[in-house]
Each structure stands twice: as C-alpha cells, then as structure tokens.
Design a protein around this motif. Structure first.
Motif, short mmCIF file in Angstrom:
data_model
loop_
_atom_site.label_atom_id
_atom_site.label_comp_id
_atom_site.label_asym_id
_atom_site.label_seq_id
_atom_site.Cartn_x
_atom_site.Cartn_y
_atom_site.Cartn_z
N LEU A 145 0.82 -1.21 0.00
CA LEU A 145 0.00 0.00 0.00
C LEU A 145 0.86 1.26 0.00
O LEU A 145 0.48 2.28 -0.59
CB LEU A 145 -0.94 -0.01 1.21
N LEU A 146 2.02 1.20 0.66
CA LEU A 146 2.92 2.36 0.65
C LEU A 146 3.42 2.64 -0.77
O LEU A 146 3.49 3.79 -1.20
CB LEU A 146 4.10 2.11 1.59
N MET A 147 3.77 1.59 -1.50
CA MET A 147 4.23 1.77 -2.88
C MET A 147 3.14 2.42 -3.73
O MET A 147 3.41 3.31 -4.55
CB MET A 147 4.62 0.42 -3.48
N ILE A 148 1.89 1.98 -3.54
CA ILE A 148 0.78 2.54 -4.30
C ILE A 148 0.57 4.01 -3.96
O ILE A 148 0.36 4.86 -4.84
CB ILE A 148 -0.50 1.74 -4.03
N GLU A 149 0.67 4.34 -2.67
CA GLU A 149 0.49 5.73 -2.25
C GLU A 149 1.58 6.62 -2.81
O GLU A 149 1.32 7.70 -3.34
CB GLU A 149 0.48 5.83 -0.72
N GLU B 78 14.20 -11.42 4.80
CA GLU B 78 14.13 -11.41 3.34
C GLU B 78 13.00 -10.50 2.85
O GLU B 78 13.19 -9.68 1.94
CB GLU B 78 13.91 -12.83 2.82
N VAL B 79 11.82 -10.63 3.45
CA VAL B 79 10.69 -9.80 3.06
C VAL B 79 10.97 -8.33 3.41
O VAL B 79 10.65 -7.43 2.63
CB VAL B 79 9.40 -10.29 3.73
N TYR B 80 11.54 -8.10 4.56
CA TYR B 80 11.85 -6.73 4.99
C TYR B 80 12.79 -6.05 4.00
O TYR B 80 12.51 -4.93 3.54
CB TYR B 80 12.50 -6.79 6.37
N LEU B 81 13.87 -6.71 3.64
CA LEU B 81 14.87 -6.11 2.76
C LEU B 81 14.38 -5.98 1.32
O LEU B 81 14.97 -5.25 0.53
CB LEU B 81 16.17 -6.91 2.81
N ASN B 82 13.32 -6.68 0.97
CA ASN B 82 12.76 -6.57 -0.37
C ASN B 82 11.60 -5.58 -0.44
O ASN B 82 11.12 -5.28 -1.54
CB ASN B 82 12.29 -7.93 -0.87
N SER B 83 11.11 -5.12 0.70
CA SER B 83 9.93 -4.26 0.72
C SER B 83 10.19 -2.86 1.28
O SER B 83 9.40 -1.95 1.04
CB SER B 83 8.82 -4.92 1.55
N ILE B 84 11.28 -2.70 2.02
CA ILE B 84 11.54 -1.43 2.68
C ILE B 84 11.85 -0.33 1.68
O ILE B 84 12.46 -0.56 0.63
CB ILE B 84 12.72 -1.58 3.69
N GLU B 85 11.40 0.89 1.99
CA GLU B 85 11.66 2.04 1.13
C GLU B 85 13.08 2.53 1.36
O GLU B 85 13.51 2.76 2.48
CB GLU B 85 10.65 3.15 1.46
N THR C 51 8.12 -4.89 9.10
CA THR C 51 7.74 -5.79 8.02
C THR C 51 6.23 -5.97 7.98
O THR C 51 5.61 -5.91 6.91
CB THR C 51 8.41 -7.16 8.18
N ALA C 52 5.63 -6.19 9.14
CA ALA C 52 4.17 -6.34 9.22
C ALA C 52 3.47 -5.10 8.70
O ALA C 52 2.50 -5.18 7.95
CB ALA C 52 3.76 -6.63 10.66
N LYS C 53 3.97 -3.93 9.09
CA LYS C 53 3.36 -2.67 8.65
C LYS C 53 3.54 -2.47 7.14
O LYS C 53 2.57 -2.12 6.44
CB LYS C 53 4.00 -1.50 9.40
N ASN C 54 4.75 -2.67 6.64
CA ASN C 54 5.03 -2.41 5.24
C ASN C 54 4.26 -3.33 4.30
O ASN C 54 3.80 -2.91 3.24
CB ASN C 54 6.53 -2.55 4.95
N VAL C 55 4.12 -4.59 4.68
CA VAL C 55 3.55 -5.59 3.77
C VAL C 55 2.03 -5.66 3.84
O VAL C 55 1.35 -5.77 2.82
CB VAL C 55 4.16 -6.98 4.06
N PHE C 56 1.47 -5.58 5.05
CA PHE C 56 0.04 -5.87 5.22
C PHE C 56 -0.83 -4.67 5.55
O PHE C 56 -2.06 -4.78 5.50
CB PHE C 56 -0.13 -6.92 6.32
N LEU C 57 -0.23 -3.53 5.90
CA LEU C 57 -1.03 -2.42 6.40
C LEU C 57 -0.81 -1.14 5.61
O LEU C 57 0.03 -1.08 4.72
CB LEU C 57 -0.72 -2.19 7.89
N TRP C 58 -1.57 -0.12 5.96
CA TRP C 58 -1.51 1.16 5.28
C TRP C 58 -0.56 2.10 6.01
O TRP C 58 -0.36 1.99 7.21
CB TRP C 58 -2.92 1.75 5.21
N PRO C 59 0.02 3.06 5.30
CA PRO C 59 0.97 3.99 5.93
C PRO C 59 0.25 5.08 6.68
O PRO C 59 -0.07 6.14 6.12
CB PRO C 59 1.75 4.54 4.72
N ASP C 60 0.03 4.86 7.95
CA ASP C 60 -0.71 5.83 8.75
C ASP C 60 -0.25 5.72 10.20
O ASP C 60 0.14 4.64 10.66
CB ASP C 60 -2.22 5.55 8.65
N ARG C 61 -0.29 6.83 10.89
CA ARG C 61 0.07 6.83 12.32
C ARG C 61 -1.21 6.94 13.13
O ARG C 61 -1.77 8.02 13.26
CB ARG C 61 1.01 8.00 12.63
N SER C 62 -1.67 5.82 13.64
CA SER C 62 -2.89 5.82 14.45
C SER C 62 -2.86 4.59 15.35
O SER C 62 -2.15 3.61 15.08
CB SER C 62 -4.14 5.79 13.57
N TRP C 63 -3.65 4.65 16.41
CA TRP C 63 -3.71 3.51 17.33
C TRP C 63 -4.39 2.31 16.68
O TRP C 63 -4.08 1.16 17.01
CB TRP C 63 -4.44 3.91 18.60
#
Length: 262
Positions: free
Chosen positions: A77-81, A185-192, A149-161
């Motif tokens: 979702l971060l890539m799309i945004e 592996e997933v972290y290093l392939n997905s991180i900005e 990794t959990a945030k980058n792969v499965f969730l949206w880029p937002d700061r909220s509870w």
C-alpha cells in the motif's frame, strides 16, 4: 326380420340427440393462475454480521500471511500511495541469498539489535522510547524489524492507534508463521530506500550501480542510514553511516546476526 322396434342403433340413447352431444360446453383446460410466493424479509442481525466480519478477517489475514511465507510480495500500500504522489516505482524482488550479509548486519545494527532473540517486540526499547517521548517534542520510535515488516507488507501507511493494533496482530502472525530469515528477506525486499525505490536490489542499483549481492560494509551502512527518512536522506555522505558500520562489526562479533546472515 324386424322385431317391430324400428331400425334405431342399439347404442342410441332415447332423448339424447346429436345436437345435445355436440353442443355440450367444452371442458376448461386453462391452468389456474400461478401464485408467486411472497418473499420473507430477513431481519438484519448486527451481532451475526459482526461475528461474520471478524471470522472473515481472521481467515483472510492468516491465509495471506501463510501465502507470503513462500510467495514474494509484489506490491504494498505504501508503494501505491507513493506512486500516486509521483515518486515512481522501482521494486526488484531477489532471494535472501542474493542480498549481501553486510546489509543484513547493517539493518540489525541500525534498526533492531535484538532481532534474532525477541519474539517480535523489544519491550525494553518500547519502555525507553516512552520515557524519551514523555519529555521530548520530537518522538522516537521503537519498532522492530518484524513490526516494520508487518506494517510495510500488510497495512496502510498511517500513524494511528488502530493501525498500531493491527501491526501488533500481524507481527504476532509472522513471528509464529515465518522464520527469522524469511522476515529479513521480506523486509529487505519491501523497505523504502529512496524516492520510489523499494528493496535492497533496487536501492543498490539506484545508489551504487551494482547488485545487492556485492554491497560492501560501507555501502550497506549508508543504505541503512537512510531508513528513518528515505525520501529526504541520501545514502552517500550520510554521517550516520559511520556509527552504523561500527555497530555492524559488533553485531558480527557477538553473533547477533546468526538468524539472518548466511
């Protein structure tokens, strides 16, 4: 010889002439009109609906984590945004064996020194960040590599509870369904790692012009140094990279990279 009763056929019935037979009304064969059943209105049950949504979410989340235990993550979702903001998209997935151990050690040194020993959360780092944030305007985070990794792969880029709660849940899932090597592996392939640049291979090509497999210690430290703010920071000439390179040597000497480096 006639018996005197005339020549009437035996089957004729007296008093019932042909005109009576033929003029009789025809039998009505038209089928009766069909009666459509009246549909019953189902009563909306909020509790049942809520339970269905919860069960569906758990089923979907567990299935998606199970799939990405083996399947590369094509987009986030971060890539799309960022793409919508005009930053472009350069994302090249490579297996962990094609990423230099120098980069794995550098991100452990800069982002999560206890990556190989914690279960997804560094409680001491969280408590330390809370004490710091209570007295400082500029906030400090304590997210582990697993949480990122959990945030980058499965969730949206937002700061909220709300998002933070989902992050905790997905972190728990990947820590129990993936290996530490797979998380890295997933972290290093997905991180900005730059404007529109995602993953170690794309970042290595973008900043240094060669593959992630051949990253030197200094180059790996420079990439790790931009992770807190990959849009504004540049890999080359980053002052933070010297300290990361020194910490990476400590990571090696203490075996803190045992779960990720080959």
């Amino acid at each position: 010889m006639s018996d005197g009763k005339g020549d009437e056929p035996e089957n004729d019935i007296p008093g019932l002439g042909e005109e009576v037979i033929y003029d009789a009304p025809a039998e009505d064969t038209t089928p009766p009109p069909s009666v459509k059943p009246v549909p019953l209105k189902r009563k909306f049950r909020p509790f049942r609906f809520a339970v269905g949504c919860v069960v569906g979410f758990f089923a979907f989340s567990i299935l998606s984590v199970a799939i990405h235990r083996f399947v590369p993550v094509p987009i986030t979702l971060l890539m799309i945004e960022r793409l919508g903001h005009g930053n472009g998209l350069d994302h090249r997935w490579v297996p962990a064996s094609q990423i230099s151990d120098n980069l794995k050690r550098a991100v452990i040194a800069s982002e999560d020194a206890k990556f190989c020993t914690h279960d997804g959360f560094d409680i001491q780092a969280i408590e330390k960040a809370q004490r710091y944030n209570a007295t400082h305007k500029k906030k400090r985070g304590a997210s582990t590599i697993s949480q990122q990794t959990a945030k980058n792969v499965f969730l949206w880029p937002d700061r909220s509870w709300v998002r933070k709660g989902f992050e905790v849940y997905y972190t728990f899932l990947i820590e129990h369904m993936w290996s530490k090597d797979r998380i890295m592996e997933v972290y290093l392939n997905s991180i900005e790692m730059g404007p529109g640049v995602y993953g170690a291979e794309a970042a290595s090509q973008y900043w240094f012009g060669h593959s992630a497999k051949t990253l030197s210690r200094a180059e790996a430290a420079q990439l790790a140094a931009i992770l807190p703010n990959p849009i504004k920071r540049k890999a080359k000439g980053n002052k933070r990279s010297g300290r990361i390179a020194a910490n990476a040597r400590t990571v090696v000497s203490q075996g803190l990279d045992a779960c990720a480096a080959e």
